[in-house]
Design a protein around this motif. Structure first.
Motif, PDB file in Angstrom:
ATOM      1  N   THR A 286      45.598  30.359  54.226  1.00 57.60           N
ATOM      2  CA  THR A 286      45.825  31.500  53.342  1.00 57.60           C
ATOM      3  C   THR A 286      44.663  31.605  52.364  1.00 57.60           C
ATOM      4  O   THR A 286      44.264  30.615  51.741  1.00 57.60           O
ATOM      5  CB  THR A 286      47.160  31.345  52.580  1.00 57.60           C
ATOM      6  OG1 THR A 286      48.217  31.209  53.531  1.00 57.60           O
ATOM      7  CG2 THR A 286      47.432  32.546  51.693  1.00 57.60           C
ATOM      8  N   ARG A 287      44.113  32.822  52.249  1.00 62.47           N
ATOM      9  CA  ARG A 287      42.926  33.067  51.439  1.00 62.47           C
ATOM     10  C   ARG A 287      43.250  33.892  50.203  1.00 62.47           C
ATOM     11  O   ARG A 287      44.229  34.617  50.167  1.00 62.47           O
ATOM     12  CB  ARG A 287      41.880  33.862  52.228  1.00 62.47           C
ATOM     13  CG  ARG A 287      41.452  33.242  53.525  1.00 62.47           C
ATOM     14  CD  ARG A 287      40.309  34.015  54.136  1.00 62.47           C
ATOM     15  NE  ARG A 287      39.074  33.785  53.412  1.00 62.47           N
ATOM     16  CZ  ARG A 287      38.367  32.663  53.461  1.00 62.47           C
ATOM     17  NH1 ARG A 287      38.787  31.657  54.186  1.00 62.47           N
ATOM     18  NH2 ARG A 287      37.240  32.536  52.787  1.00 62.47           N
ATOM     19  N   ARG A 288      42.354  33.784  49.247  1.00 66.69           N
ATOM     20  CA  ARG A 288      42.416  34.656  48.081  1.00 66.69           C
ATOM     21  C   ARG A 288      42.427  36.098  48.584  1.00 66.69           C
ATOM     22  O   ARG A 288      41.626  36.469  49.438  1.00 66.69           O
ATOM     23  CB  ARG A 288      41.167  34.420  47.226  1.00 66.69           C
ATOM     24  CG  ARG A 288      41.386  34.693  45.784  1.00 66.69           C
ATOM     25  CD  ARG A 288      40.175  34.566  44.928  1.00 66.69           C
ATOM     26  NE  ARG A 288      39.246  33.477  45.196  1.00 66.69           N
ATOM     27  CZ  ARG A 288      38.241  33.194  44.380  1.00 66.69           C
ATOM     28  NH1 ARG A 288      38.046  33.899  43.292  1.00 66.69           N
ATOM     29  NH2 ARG A 288      37.431  32.214  44.670  1.00 66.69           N
ATOM     30  N   GLY A 289      43.363  36.878  48.118  1.00 66.61           N
ATOM     31  CA  GLY A 289      43.494  38.262  48.566  1.00 66.61           C
ATOM     32  C   GLY A 289      44.566  38.445  49.620  1.00 66.61           C
ATOM     33  O   GLY A 289      45.026  39.561  49.835  1.00 66.61           O
ATOM     34  N   ASP A 290      44.974  37.365  50.301  1.00 64.66           N
ATOM     35  CA  ASP A 290      46.034  37.465  51.306  1.00 64.66           C
ATOM     36  C   ASP A 290      47.399  37.681  50.664  1.00 64.66           C
ATOM     37  O   ASP A 290      48.290  38.265  51.278  1.00 64.66           O
ATOM     38  CB  ASP A 290      46.103  36.195  52.169  1.00 64.66           C
ATOM     39  CG  ASP A 290      44.957  36.087  53.163  1.00 64.66           C
ATOM     40  OD1 ASP A 290      44.200  37.059  53.325  1.00 64.66           O
ATOM     41  OD2 ASP A 290      44.824  35.001  53.771  1.00 64.66           O
TER      42      ASP A 290
END
Length: 86
Positions: A30-34
């Motif tokens: 999971t990424r920043r912005g997800d």
């Protein structure tokens, strides 16, 4: 040496609380912005929550490099073990 599993669990729990998501919404990828709340302000909130949870100072360059859940776990483990920045 810090137990990676313990750090991983603490980070997961903290992310769930800060971003108001369930465990199924988080993966190591999971990424920043997800996540809706993981925007620039959410990231600042996360960094402060990490500082409080782990009792550590997080250098700005490391805070900026926390792009994924896995990054956060890896960096927090290194900081706890005194290995960050080496």
């Amino acid at each position: 040496m810090t137990a990676p599993h313990a750090v991983s669990q603490r980070v997961d729990t903290l992310l769930q609380r800060v971003f108001e998501v369930g465990p199924r919404q988080l993966r190591d990828e999971t990424r920043r912005g997800d996540l809706d709340r993981w925007d620039s302000l959410g990231h600042l909130t996360l960094i402060e929550a990490l500082r409080e949870e782990f009792g550590l100072d997080i250098p700005p360059e490391l805070a900026l490099s926390m792009d994924t859940v896995d990054d956060i776990k890896r960096i927090m483990s290194a900081l706890l073990d005194g290995e960050a920045g080496r």
